[in-house]
Design an enzyme around this catalytic site. Sequence first.
Site, mmCIF file in Angstrom:
data_model
loop_
_atom_site.group_PDB
_atom_site.id
_atom_site.type_symbol
_atom_site.label_atom_id
_atom_site.label_comp_id
_atom_site.label_asym_id
_atom_site.label_seq_id
_atom_site.Cartn_x
_atom_site.Cartn_y
_atom_site.Cartn_z
ATOM 1 N N ASP A 1 5.800 2.498 2.551
ATOM 2 C CA ASP A 1 4.716 1.351 2.736
ATOM 3 C C ASP A 1 3.803 1.473 3.945
ATOM 4 O OD1 ASP A 1 3.644 -1.011 3.453
ATOM 5 O OD2 ASP A 1 5.435 -2.334 2.932
ATOM 6 N N HIS A 2 2.549 1.984 3.547
ATOM 7 C CA HIS A 2 1.772 2.429 4.420
ATOM 8 C C HIS A 2 1.398 1.247 5.783
ATOM 9 C CE1 HIS A 2 -0.624 5.099 6.840
ATOM 10 N NE2 HIS A 2 -1.320 5.663 5.834
ATOM 11 N N ARG A 3 1.965 -0.058 5.525
ATOM 12 C CA ARG A 3 1.736 -1.123 6.577
ATOM 13 C C ARG A 3 2.819 -0.889 7.688
ATOM 14 N NH1 ARG A 3 2.657 -6.275 2.822
ATOM 15 N NH2 ARG A 3 4.253 -4.613 2.296
ATOM 16 N N PRO B 1 0.857 -1.149 0.046
ATOM 17 C CA PRO B 1 0.027 0.233 0.024
ATOM 18 C C PRO B 1 0.915 1.464 0.049
ATOM 19 C CG PRO B 1 -0.062 -1.298 2.166
ATOM 20 C CD PRO B 1 0.927 -1.944 1.392
#
Length: 446
Positions: A418-420, A244
Site C-alpha cells: 500500500d503506497h500510502r 494504491p
Amino acid sequence: MAAVREVRVPDIGDFRDVPIIEILVAEGQRVARDQGLVTLESDKATMEVPSPAAGVIRSLKVKVGDTVSEGHLIALLESEGEEGDHAEAAAPVPASAPATGSAPVSPGPALPQAAASAPAPAPSAPPTMTPPPPERSTTASLPYASPAVRLYARRLGVDLTKVSGSGRKGRILKEDVEAYVRGALRAPPAAAPAAPAPGEAAGLRLLPWPKVDFAKYGPVESKPLSRIKKISGANLARNWVMIPHVTQHDEADITEMESFRRKLGEEHKELKITPLVFLIKAAVAALKAFPHFNASLDESGENLVLKRYYHIGVAVDTPEGLVVPVIRDCDRKGILDLARELAEVSAKARAGKLSPGDMAGGCFSISSLGGIGGTAFTPIINAPEVAILGVSRSQYKPVWNGERFEPRLMLPLSLSYDHRVIDGADAARFTGFLARVLGDLRRLLL
Ligand code: CAO
C-alpha cells in the site's frame, strides 16, 4: 400552568415608529423561548423581537409595514410559563450582529463556518440596534440578515457572504438562502472528491458496465458465482480500487534452503514441508525488522496501527474460490508446527469448514502459486493489511558468483504494498531482507 401573555416591543432606545419588515411566526405556531417573532427596521438599524418564553402564538397584533415603538403590543403568547422566563418586553436581538450573545453589535466580518455552528444568541444583548450596511457594494461587507435567517443558513451550512439579498437595502431573506441552496445543488461539483479514507466508498465515476448479448455471437451458458467468489470478489474489488498498489519483484536464492527442506521432509515423512512454511518464518523476521509492514491504517486513514503480534494469512485455492485462513502467533511456532498447521487449515479450507474467526486478525498475507507455476504476479492486498507477498515457482537459473555462472534455485517474490503507507525504497529493502533470510536461514536466529 399555561398563561396568556402580551408580548410587547422592548426598550429600543431612542427609536420611534419603526416599521415591521418581517413577521417570523404565524398564529397557532409553537415557538421556543428567544425565537424571533418580528423584525423591525429603521433607517439606521434592524433587530428582532424575541419570544419571552416557550409557548404558542395565540394571535399576532401587527403586520408587515406597521410602525411600532417601545411598548407596542406584538402578540399574545400562551406560554408554558417557567420560572425565570423573560418579562413580556424581552430585550431585542440585533439583527446584523455576529451570532454570539455578547458580541459587539457594530458591523464586522462574517463568522467563519466553525464559529457559525455556535448556538443561537441568548437574548441578553444590549438593546442597541445594528446599523444595516448602507450599500452591499463590496463582498467584504457584513452579510445583512436577521438572526432567524442566520440560524437557518447555519443549519443548512450556507455561508451568507456568498448569498445576495433581495430584501430592502440588500437584506438577505430566507428565500435568498433557499435560492442559493437550489443553485448549489444544480451546479456541477467544483472539484474531484477527496481520496476516500479507509471505510468510505471510493465514489468512482465510471462508465456503465458494457451490456453484451453474448448469445448473439455463439452458444453460452449462465452459471452463478459461488458464495465464496461473490464475497471474495467484492473484497478484492474494493481493495484494488481503494488501495494504491505497487508490486516489488525480487528473487531469493533458496538452493541451500531447498536441500534443508528435503532433508527435513525425509526426517518427517508424516508432514508435508513445502517452501511456504519457510516463507512464513522469513516473513515474520521481515515484519519484525520493518514494523510498518505489520500495521494497518485506522478508519480515518490518518494513523497507522502497529501490531505487536504476528498472525499470517495464507491464500488457499479451494473448489469454491479463494479463502485466506490465518495462522496465529507464527513468531512462536517452528517450521514443523507451521507445516502441521498449514496442512490442517488448508484441508479445512478445501472442505469449506473455515469459520469467520479462522480468517480474522491477519497482519500480513502470503499467496503462493509456487505449486502451480508462473514467474511473477500482482497479489491484491488483503485490507486492512498493508502488504502481501506473492510467491511463484522456483527454478534453477545460472547465477554469476564472481568467477563463473553456477546453477542456483531461485524463488520469485512479488510484494504488493500500500503506497500510502510504504515507500518503494522500503519495499525493496523488505524483499531484499526476505531474500537474504531465505538464502541463509541462520539469519532467522539473529
Ligand atoms: N516453487 C517450487 N515448488 C513449490 C513451490 C515453489 N515456490 N511452492 C510449493 N512447491 C511445491 C511443493 O513443494 C509441493 O511439491 P512436493 O509435494 O514435491 O513437495 C507442490 O509444489 C505442491 O505444493 P502445495 O501447493 O500443495 O503446497 P504449498 O504449501 O506450497 O501451498 C497452499 C499450500 C494451500 C497455499 C496451496 O495449495 C494453494 O492453495 N495455493 C494457491 C494460492 C492461491 O490461489 N493464490 C492466488 C491468490 S491470487 O492473489
